[in-house]
Design an enzyme around this catalytic site. Structure first.
Site, PDB file in Angstrom:
ATOM      1  N   GLN B 131      20.386 102.932 -82.424  1.00 13.45           N
ATOM      2  CA  GLN B 131      19.033 103.401 -82.714  1.00 13.45           C
ATOM      3  C   GLN B 131      18.183 103.419 -81.450  1.00 13.45           C
ATOM      4  O   GLN B 131      18.022 102.374 -80.812  1.00 13.45           O
ATOM      5  CB  GLN B 131      18.413 102.452 -83.742  1.00 13.45           C
ATOM      6  CG  GLN B 131      17.013 102.780 -84.159  1.00 13.45           C
ATOM      7  CD  GLN B 131      16.408 101.649 -84.974  1.00 13.45           C
ATOM      8  OE1 GLN B 131      16.504 100.492 -84.602  1.00 13.45           O
ATOM      9  NE2 GLN B 131      15.768 101.986 -86.083  1.00 13.45           N
ATOM     10  N   GLY B 132      17.655 104.565 -81.080  1.00 16.15           N
ATOM     11  CA  GLY B 132      16.829 104.644 -79.876  1.00 16.15           C
ATOM     12  C   GLY B 132      15.361 104.765 -80.221  1.00 16.15           C
ATOM     13  O   GLY B 132      14.808 105.869 -80.263  1.00 16.15           O
ATOM     14  N   SER B 134      12.627 101.707 -79.573  1.00 13.50           N
ATOM     15  CA  SER B 134      11.720 100.979 -78.673  1.00 13.50           C
ATOM     16  C   SER B 134      11.820 101.458 -77.241  1.00 13.50           C
ATOM     17  O   SER B 134      12.877 101.887 -76.787  1.00 13.50           O
ATOM     18  CB  SER B 134      12.057  99.487 -78.680  1.00 13.50           C
ATOM     19  OG  SER B 134      11.878  98.954 -79.946  1.00 13.50           O
ATOM     20  N   SER B 166      20.345  98.249 -80.045  1.00 14.36           N
ATOM     21  CA  SER B 166      21.399  97.327 -80.499  1.00 14.36           C
ATOM     22  C   SER B 166      22.761  97.929 -80.257  1.00 14.36           C
ATOM     23  O   SER B 166      23.027  99.050 -80.704  1.00 14.36           O
ATOM     24  CB  SER B 166      21.302  97.059 -82.000  1.00 14.36           C
ATOM     25  OG  SER B 166      20.023  96.668 -82.335  1.00 14.36           O
ATOM     26  N   GLU B 248      15.680 100.051 -92.412  1.00 17.24           N
ATOM     27  CA  GLU B 248      16.054  98.996 -91.483  1.00 17.24           C
ATOM     28  C   GLU B 248      15.540  97.652 -92.000  1.00 17.24           C
ATOM     29  O   GLU B 248      16.230  96.638 -91.949  1.00 17.24           O
ATOM     30  CB  GLU B 248      15.477  99.283 -90.096  1.00 17.24           C
ATOM     31  CG  GLU B 248      15.855  98.200 -89.094  1.00 17.24           C
ATOM     32  CD  GLU B 248      15.297  98.456 -87.694  1.00 17.24           C
ATOM     33  OE1 GLU B 248      14.431  99.331 -87.552  1.00 17.24           O
ATOM     34  OE2 GLU B 248      15.737  97.760 -86.766  1.00 17.24           O
ATOM     35  N   GLU B 369       4.066  90.134 -87.877  1.00 14.15           N
ATOM     36  CA  GLU B 369       2.645  90.508 -87.905  1.00 14.15           C
ATOM     37  C   GLU B 369       2.485  91.977 -88.322  1.00 14.15           C
ATOM     38  O   GLU B 369       1.564  92.313 -89.077  1.00 14.15           O
ATOM     39  CB  GLU B 369       2.016  90.280 -86.522  1.00 14.15           C
ATOM     40  CG  GLU B 369       1.860  88.807 -86.130  1.00 14.15           C
ATOM     41  CD  GLU B 369       3.156  88.145 -85.672  1.00 14.15           C
ATOM     42  OE1 GLU B 369       4.161  88.862 -85.434  1.00 14.15           O
ATOM     43  OE2 GLU B 369       3.179  86.909 -85.557  1.00 14.15           O
TER      44      GLU B 369
END
Lengths: 364, 385, 364, 385
Positions: B131-132, B134, B166, B248, B369
């Site tokens: 997964q790209g 961040s 990941s 996710e 958060e």
């Protein structure tokens, strides 16, 4: 669905203003209204667990708990949990069902459970003694935290016919009718304005047919009674939590401080979101316990304790946050939110505190 | 009801016949998980056999349509399959980001051609995705991404950098958020799929405090991506991204359950626990079992399409916080044994490394958060959340 | 004031980059630098508790703890706590002081404490046996979590000369020199890259003068040793908490997300403020324990346990909040904040966990 | 040092000679507190005698200057007096808002005439004060007050309403925030003192969830206040108010210590506590003793003028949260006994009523949230706090 009828009924007829606050303010000796109990009967709620062939609705714990969640949400005072849930489970399949179920179905009969003798719930720690006497038994000893005892037509009393305090063998459950000689009832107001009594038994004579189930077989009856009661109390606590939270979440949107709604403050948002999640978890745990009870699963007892422990802890957090987030107004008797904190404390202890149940879970 | 009962019987029989005995043992470590992909090395023949058997019936992805390699099961049937597998302790045949994340997004937003091309490979465990999302410095603010894709007619030219990818070094393909327009923050993002073997892609593992490197930095230097690998419309990738994030979070929330490895760790912690730890463990038991009930309930609602769109955030938050707590208790129970970092006795410090690893649970996939903020906004509808 | 010199010294010479990270990266077998230990000596720190007439500074626990808070803040690896605090307290007033204090004052000697035999601190649960043998004793048994054992010139070993495991009577403390025959040291890296060993004693022969204090009187020596060690560890934990918090509070002011500093988010502000308060409380409790120790107050043991339990719980919260508030970057080995979490876990267990000490407090 | 030692000896001797034996017994309830004032009814002759003795030496307010009825002690001497009183279990001779709140404000901001007029009466316990800060609907936003004072030449004419006025129905005088200008929120506030017996003042107790009414609503209808009863400059009352709030918070933080009544409650809770409650009590003990150490340290710093101005907020927060926790534990330990509300056995529900009362601790005198915000802003210097 049952919830669709019960929710508006309880919100309209069972609301704080006309029930809890009203009965408290006039110092009602029952702590609840018999008219409302009649209305429960008209909706088929008093006989919710009673088989259809005995005039009831023949539903299960899941449905009883739907009612209890709404009771919790509105803090509706009634003998539903003790009478329609716990006592019905105790009497089912015994000769007492024939005697008492019609009155319960009709909303005319109130039942109470006399189990605990100390400050904490501990159903095996029964010392109250039932001695053989003539054709029946003679009961001597004391009980406390007997909810609705002073209003009850029948009190189910856990007594010792054998063994000793702390043992689950040698217990027998008796159904004692109102006005039994030698029974003294000290009717006490609890913090939430419900009534629970301390009982003193001085040679209270009963016939052999007062036994519910088998002599020395009281633990089996108690187990199913307490499982139903604990599961129901868990739902009531979930309702208390949801009610307090709902009122608080509304308040967060309305109340302004420093020129803005307090619900805009992120610190409160995060606490509210956490609490909301905890209430959802408590509700899921409570639902699962009821499902397992209705299925007769061997896992039921475990999840009943999970449900009672979790809903207790969560509802405690809910009422604490409710009071804190309401600020000064929540501390006043005039505002309803304080009633949630009081009711939470009482139901938290009823059928065993979160600590009692967590220790049962850990000891599995 | 009768149909479902006969379905359950059929399931039981088929599982009896097709699941090798070793695939009915509890997993003992991360290494027992079957991830699939071009370069995957099976731990055992049984692991391979079970994947193939499951895939042949579409039961690696039981609720996907049959034409894309799925089992075509209804929500009720899926629930039965899950329950029967759980009863028999059957291991999940295949775990992958393709199943838990990309698949649902393709089913919803992909073209027919994309579905046919990618989904069956995912279902058979032949492709491993990463997964790209961040990017360096962006953290929780996912939409602030800078990696750009320029329109070059028949392809996009991708340049930029991702972080926290990941297993990028083990993945075959990537699903990737890129910026195709600067006109608006959320409105200029597109969702691309491409091969990690493409020219211009490099990965560099990030060493974590646990000493492990499950994440990479991933660099794109003039990577050419054919246009038919764009999912959904150009500049509308954020819609896909948000949908996928929910999936996710569902997956991550499963950590709260701890799994078999979690419970064996716990039983070690419980052995000769002091009186305070014992009390903490009792409360943990209650919370873990209550969360288990919640997870079951949530999955039922989800599969029936009745879950609130923000509920995965709640589950992700609760599940990861619970998992962190589990490992704190394991550390306390382990005393100085649990502090050894390199000895053979400690299996090279497995306990403290796993514990440190869990600290990322409440950061990756959106911090606690962020999840609380989503709940406050979308469920509680608090102002300004 | 001592702090005025120690704080900049530790921040400059004891910083993570040149000490902790450096020694870890090169795989140093000691886990600390002997040069720094020499610098400690030059500042008079290694002899801080050693009387002036024996070449030390003659200061007390309060001053030792000032040093330890700075050690904690910078995660400075050194044998200060085991050698200059605990071992010095063990040896003071015994013949071993003459032998070992000069080396400690000079920063040339390292001492270790071998007490625990199980995974949790439990100083009375000693099984390691010291049998009379010729003019001395023969020691057999095992120890674990012996910090700096592999680097130590002398190891203080709690052994049983009488009584049985769990009893405080019949314990004797021995000083065993480096290289004793029959002593096997398995030097292990801990999570924080400090070194602690498992020791195996197979008939390790020592002379009678290896006894520290009196034969069978080890508990008295251990008590003062452990009180000093626990009090010191509490200060180190307070320093760890303060260091992690300081780094985090700075990060809150710098780091931007969604176009603003994350320290502007109220939810983080409240958590940071709460944590700050807890650290101040832990520091006050730790200071009070040191004052009482220096005064020789009968309340000292109680407050030492309060200090260790409180500083443990607070520092754990501090490192957890630090990692969470740093987000992904804090999970990387490249960033320093993760070292605080690792060190916290080790010192938390050293000289007894918060649970161990809280139970001591409750049992007073 | 020698001087301080001889001072300590002198203090011990004087206390031995002047404190009646019954005033060295731990207080068992709120009723043992000596509040003083015109209408105060002493609980015993000893209580009265001890107040008079203390006042004669200025030791009701040991660190106030002698000319205003104080003891004129240095910070070191004050500390010794506190320590010696504690050692001998001597009760505080006089507790009042005059001592803990108004006095310090007058010492700092009052005119010489005001100090001479009010302080000695406070020191002797002859006047009881209440605080007119909060207004209906304002809550935490104290400065949003509406009560107005119009300048009528030689006096102000005060109209408006206050709420949460502690013991207004038992107080002799009030120190009160009023609005003298609408030009700015904080800059239009003035600080007035006046007699509660003035024409136009009425009070109405507020019934709380505990069933008690320690607070009132207080109404002002054309109350005339002579101008010499304005403290500090007109429109600069907010400065006085903030200073005084710090002192209020110091006082409230003392709750964290629980006092003697708190510890006897706790010992009842500890009796046959279940295993989880026992663990909670162990942790509470640690926190309570650590807070005790902090309180001592804080008072030393405060008296030496070394405390950060925002530190009272920290103490107020920690002390009140601790006190709430204490009472939660007492309730849990009490089981169904602690739920009785009206019985004689339960002393009319003292345990649950006291528990409910503590819920206001973290609201009155500035909520916990307000205190945390102050710490975040003034100590941590976080942006926008």
């Amino acid at each position: 669905m049952l919830q669709d009828s019960v929710r508006p009924f309880m919100a309209d007829e069972g609301k704080i203003e006309t029930q809890l606050r009203h009965w408290r303010d006039i110092g009602c000796k029952d702590g609840f209204g018999h008219d409302l109990w009649k209305q429960f009967a008209e909706l088929g709620l008093t006989g919710i667990l009673i088989p259809e062939e005995q005039g009831g609705s023949g539903l299960g714990q899941i449905e009883a708990n739907v009612v209890l969640e709404e009771i919790g949400r509105n803090l509706t005072p009634s003998p539903f949990l003790t009478t329609a849930v716990a006592a019905v489970r105790a009497m089912e399949g015994t000769a007492h069902a024939d005697k008492w179920f019609p009155g319960i179905v009709a909303g005319e009969t109130v039942a109470a459970l006399a189990i605990d003798e100390g400050k904490h719930h501990d159903p095996a720690a029964v010392a109250l003694e039932a001695k053989r006497s003539g054709n029946g038994f003679s009961l001597s000893g004391k009980k406390q935290f007997v909810v609705h005892a002073a209003s009850a037509d029948v009190i189910l009393v856990a007594a010792r016919t054998g063994g000793s305090k702390g043992e689950t063998e040698g217990l027998t459950l008796f159904a004692i009718s109102k006005g039994a000689k030698g029974l003294e009832i000290d009717n006490l107001a609890m913090a939430d304005s419900s009534k629970a009594a301390r009982l003193q038994f001085d040679n209270v004579e009963v016939d052999a047919d007062a036994v519910v189930g088998e002599v020395d077989g009281g633990w089996d009856v108690l187990k199913r009674t307490l499982a139903a009661g604990s599961s129901g109390a868990a739902s009531e606590l979930t309702g208390v939590a949801a009610g307090a939270f709902g009122m608080t979440n509304d308040y967060l949107k309305e109340r302004k401080q420093f020129g803005t709604e307090i619900g805009r403050f992120q610190a409160l948002q995060h606490r509210a979101a956490h609490l909301y999640g905890e209430i959802e978890i408590a509700r899921a745990a409570t639902l699962k316990a009821a499902q397992l009870l209705d299925e007769g699963s061997p896992q039921a007892d475990l999840f009943v304790s999970v449900a009672k422990a979790k809903s207790g802890a969560v509802s405690r957090l809910a009422v604490q946050e409710a009071i804190q987030m309401h600020g000064g107004i929540g501390m006043t008797d005039e505002h309803d939110i304080g009633f949630y904190m009081k009711r939470q404390a009482v139901v938290d202890e009823l059928f065993g505190s979160p600590n009692y149940h967590a220790l049962k879970v850990a000891g599995r | 009801m009768a149909d479902l009962e006969s379905f359950a019987r059929d399931v039981r029989q088929w599982l009896e016949d097709n699941v090798p005995a070793s695939m009915r043992e509890p997993m003992t470590s991360e290494k027992d998980v079957c991830w699939g992909g071009r370069d995957f090395v099976f731990q055992s023949d049984d692991q391979k056999a079970w994947l193939e058997a499951a895939a042949s019936r579409g039961w690696t992805v039981p609720d996907w349509p049959k034409e894309y390699g799925g089992g075509g099961l209804s929500p009720e049937e899926s629930k039965i399959l899950r329950a029967e597998m759980k009863k028999m302790n059957v291991r999940t045949p295949l775990t992958s980001f393709g199943i838990s994340m990309l698949g649902p997004a393709l089913l919803k937003f992909g073209t027919e051609e994309q579905k046919k091309r990618f989904l069956p490979e995912i279902a058979r465990g032949e492709i491993r995705w990463c997964q790209g999302y961040s990017e360096p410095g962006a953290g929780s603010d996912l939409a602030g991404l800078q990696t750009k894709a320029e329109d070059k007619g028949d392809h996009y030219l991708v340049n930029g950098q991702k972080v926290w990818t990941s297993y990028a070094d083990e993945a075959d393909w990537i699903f990737c958020l890129v910026r195709t327009s600067k006109e608006s923050k959320h409105g200029g993002i597109s969702f691309l799929l491409f091969d990690m073997a493409s020219e211009g892609v490099t990965t560099k593992p990030i060493k974590l405090i646990s000493g492990y490197s499950p994440f990479c930095e991933t660099f794109f230097d003039d990577v050419k991506v054919p246009k038919d690998q764009l999912v959904h419309n150009e500049n509308e990738g954020w819609t896909v991204a948000k949908y996928l994030l929910g999936h996710e979070r569902e997956m991550i929330s499963g950590m709260g359950l701890g799994g078999e490895a979690g419970s064996s760790l716990m039983s070690e912690a419980i052995a000769d626990a002091d009186a305070i730890l014992a009390a903490d463990l009792a409360r943990f038991d209650v919370d873990a079992l209550a969360f288990q009930a919640m997870s079951e309930h949530f999955i039922d609602k989800l599969k029936a399409g009745e879950a609130h769109p923000a509920e995965p955030s709640l589950m992700k938050y609760a599940g990861t916080e619970l998992n962190k707590r589990r490992h704190e208790l394991v550390m306390m129970g382990g005393g100085s044994n649990a502090l050894e970092w390199e000895s053979e006795r400690s299996n090279n410090g497995q306990t403290p490394r796993d514990w440190l690893r869990t600290k990322a649970n409440s950061i990756e996939g959106g911090t606690s958060e962020i999840q609380l903020g989503i709940v406050a906004k979308h469920i509680l509808q608090l102002p300004g959340a």
